[in-house]
Design an enzyme around this catalytic site. Structure first.
Site, PDB file in Angstrom:
ATOM      1  N   CYS A  30      -2.020 -33.997  42.393  1.00  0.00           N
ATOM      2  CA  CYS A  30      -0.842 -34.851  42.177  1.00  0.00           C
ATOM      3  C   CYS A  30       0.451 -34.058  42.356  1.00  0.00           C
ATOM      4  O   CYS A  30       0.767 -33.190  41.552  1.00  0.00           O
ATOM      5  CB  CYS A  30      -0.944 -35.448  40.764  1.00  0.00           C
ATOM      6  N   CYS A  33       2.889 -34.224  39.466  1.00  0.00           N
ATOM      7  CA  CYS A  33       2.339 -33.444  38.342  1.00  0.00           C
ATOM      8  C   CYS A  33       2.649 -31.966  38.530  1.00  0.00           C
ATOM      9  O   CYS A  33       3.071 -31.286  37.584  1.00  0.00           O
ATOM     10  CB  CYS A  33       0.820 -33.629  38.245  1.00  0.00           C
TER      11      CYS A  33
END
Length: 127
Positions: A30, A33
């Site tokens: 991600c 993230c």
């Protein structure tokens, strides 16, 4: 304090403890993230009195599903075992700092009183 990895085996114990706990739900693949990771780590270093925990949603799929994590990153903030914040999306450093400061200033006795009143009203409606 550096961040710590938690999972199904210790999630409840960590978030139900006295004090403040910030949990970052993330995954290695991600992009947002990975971008939020350094902000989260820096905040952990600036706030050694708070537990900063990370849950790898790929490794902890059952836990993530049980908590209805549908988008990552998702940040949850607990204080004295009470969930105060849960939202998907990476926060800029200034907003994360504001969230932390706001949670520190809360009167938890008042929060518990409000929860008890809401539960009482719900129980009365159910009767």
């Amino acid at each position: 304090m550096a961040t710590r990895n938690i999972g199904q085996h210790d999630f409840a114990e960590v978030v139900q403890a006295e004090g403040m706990v910030l949990v970052d739900f993330w995954a290695a693949w991600c992009g947002p993230c990975r971008a939020f990771g350094p902000t989260f780590e820096k905040a952990s270093e600036a706030n050694p009195d708070i537990v900063f925990a990370k849950v790898d949603t790929e490794a902890e799929q059952e836990l993530s599903a049980g908590l209805n994590i549908t988008s990552i990153p998702t940040l949850m903030l607990f204080r004295d075992g009470i969930l105060l914040y849960s939202q998907a999306g990476a926060l800029p450093a200034a907003q994360l700092d504001e969230l932390i400061e706001g949670a520190k200033k809360l009167d938890m006795d008042d929060v518990r009183r409000q929860i008890a009143e809401a539960e009482q009203k719900a129980a009365e409606k159910a009767e």
